[in-house]
Design a protein around this motif. Sequence first.
Motif, PDB file in Angstrom:
ATOM      1  N   ALA A 278       0.826  -1.222   0.000  1.00 44.74           N
ATOM      2  CA  ALA A 278       0.000   0.000   0.000  1.00 44.74           C
ATOM      3  C   ALA A 278       0.855   1.265   0.000  1.00 44.74           C
ATOM      4  O   ALA A 278       0.378   2.347  -0.361  1.00 44.74           O
ATOM      5  N   LEU A 279       2.120   1.125   0.401  1.00 51.04           N
ATOM      6  CA  LEU A 279       2.978   2.313   0.513  1.00 51.04           C
ATOM      7  C   LEU A 279       3.851   2.538  -0.711  1.00 51.04           C
ATOM      8  O   LEU A 279       4.628   3.498  -0.750  1.00 51.04           O
TER       9      LEU A 279
ATOM     10  N   ALA B 102       3.038   2.731  -4.182  1.00 47.94           N
ATOM     11  CA  ALA B 102       2.517   3.206  -5.468  1.00 47.94           C
ATOM     12  C   ALA B 102       3.530   4.162  -6.088  1.00 47.94           C
ATOM     13  O   ALA B 102       4.263   4.827  -5.357  1.00 47.94           O
TER      14      ALA B 102
ATOM     15  N   LEU C 169      -3.393   1.198  -6.096  1.00 46.33           N
ATOM     16  CA  LEU C 169      -3.408  -0.211  -5.712  1.00 46.33           C
ATOM     17  C   LEU C 169      -4.657  -0.905  -6.250  1.00 46.33           C
ATOM     18  O   LEU C 169      -4.588  -2.058  -6.698  1.00 46.33           O
TER      19      LEU C 169
ATOM     20  N   ASN D 297      -3.713  -3.820   2.373  1.00 42.92           N
ATOM     21  CA  ASN D 297      -3.411  -2.745   3.325  1.00 42.92           C
ATOM     22  C   ASN D 297      -3.018  -3.296   4.692  1.00 42.92           C
ATOM     23  O   ASN D 297      -2.267  -2.651   5.434  1.00 42.92           O
TER      24      ASN D 297
END
Lengths: 334, 334
Positions: A268-269, A271, A282, A311
């Motif tokens: 999730a971190l 992108a 995502l 996530n």
Amino acid sequence: MFKINSLLTAVTLACSVSAVNAWDALPREAPAPADNPTTPEKVALGKMLYHDPRLSSTGTVSCSSCHNTMLGGEDNRPNSMGVNGQTGGRSAPTVWNAAFNAVQFWDGRAESLEAQAAGPVTNPIEMGMKSWDDVVARLNTIEGYKKAFADAFGGNAISKDTATKAIAAYERTLITPNSPYDKFVSGEKSALTEQEVRGMNKVAELGCTGCHSGPAFNGPGMFQKFPMHSNGMYQAKYHFNKDLGLAEVTKKSEDEHKFKVPTLRNIALTAPYFHNGAVKTLDEAVKVMAKLQLDKELSTEELSDIVAFLNALTGEFPEQKMPVLPPTPGTTFN
Amino acid sequence: MFKINSLLTAVTLACSVSAVNAWDALPREAPAPADNPTTPEKVALGKMLYHDPRLSSTGTVSCSSCHNTMLGGEDNRPNSMGVNGQTGGRSAPTVWNAAFNAVQFWDGRAESLEAQAAGPVTNPIEMGMKSWDDVVARLNTIEGYKKAFADAFGGNAISKDTATKAIAAYERTLITPNSPYDKFVSGEKSALTEQEVRGMNKVAELGCTGCHSGPAFNGPGMFQKFPMHSNGMYQAKYHFNKDLGLAEVTKKSEDEHKFKVPTLRNIALTAPYFHNGAVKTLDEAVKVMAKLQLDKELSTEELSDIVAFLNALTGEFPEQKMPVLPPTPGTTFN
């Protein structure tokens, strides 16, 4: 503590999650190769080198510029920006938990963190040093590094070999445990929401875990062809096929479009997504993966369940002290 | 502890150093303006903003890229490199102890750290954001920043005003006490070598302290004309006169070639030297200053004594934790 995870996991799975594959928590320590055991001195030195922009020709780009240890281990850009504003064709992979990758770089051309660390420093569009001899010569003018290398390796130790070993030793400490997922598979059932558990089941059911399994969700195989299924719309939009992946290194036709299976940890971190950073979100990345790898169209609910689960793979970032980089009093390279 | 320094200093001076001016140790705390008292919440937020490359258009340049908190508070380059590899005409001043400058920037155009912090973010060749409205809009998409601003300022607080206040509050913590000089003037006579004491006396005797006095060696005046004396050789070599300094801002002829008096604290760590970064070594910088400002030629011994003293102005760098920058899960600006 994590030795009992498999057992706990098995119990947990029997209750709530389809036991298609084992669900493993992230180890707290990464294995080190026999010729580079992790020591505090190497880690301290490696942390300095990793954050030192003087390892680049312009003095402006450190490892951390593109693999940012204050963010998700990369730069959130489609392609990183190296010396003099240059960009390449691939998106920076995260350094967090890279210690659990079987191979490094998108094309897997490095078999270890040590081998990986040697690459960007002398890549003309990344850190732009002419040669490792130049790097070593520069480091030799910094008294503090002479001492730190001697502490870590003994003697007159500054070399490409020791510098990359130290960087790799530091990178082996960049582990993000205790994600909601890890807590869940370690027995804390409230750590995941119902939606996240649905996403976890769906990931196994659809077959995502065929490639993304194990504690870092990046095994058991090292490489996977991407895309598996052709799709005109996505090809026109994202140009995934332009990059030959492993074949760019091996020049073999059977390696075309094979890429390292990336970790899903902290996905999730990191992108934008894919080897070329062409996909911005995502949600879209999951949709594209389902279509291109599994030939499946996800329902809106399936998609949001899977994204919720992904996530829940965001871990805890260890507290780190900022290194104080050793100076060259009264002078500069630049 | 430092309240008694003046007394101790006076006693010390009577013994060993010519009492041309007061010798002050560096305060442990920097004064904050009435409308921006320093709080832990502001400092924590300011530290994140300061290290966040997402305050630049490309996502590659943070305040710390050019004013590096892991080095001497700048980048050891003649001119910094901003977004897309662009460079300007001035050398980045150190952020360490910048809280003790009466004015900021080489031309002194900012009267406070708060005003300074607003500048580079929207400078097209530095961080390249189109406007502070764009910066605020971007920050508003980062949940962690919403919370951190609310913690620091209360309510719906993200603005240019609060962002620059937080950065300034953090910068006020970037103080490097306990240099050998500070220990010496606080009574620890063995902290300076004989040579360093000779250099300290020489700096006063020659008149360097006419401009470089006070605890940060940057006062009492804010500005000084540079060069004071013309010199064809240095002009040909270093092109100091190309930059009009304060007059670039005020457009007044009497302000031509006036510059902020820079601190001498940690001067050994901030090569290359002068507003344009044209001089590579501290030795040469001292020689040039003596000639251009005081019309004096230094003997080899005087030069090495002064440089030894300037090296004794290198302080202790506070231990800092790396900030963990708040993410934008599943997406990115870039």
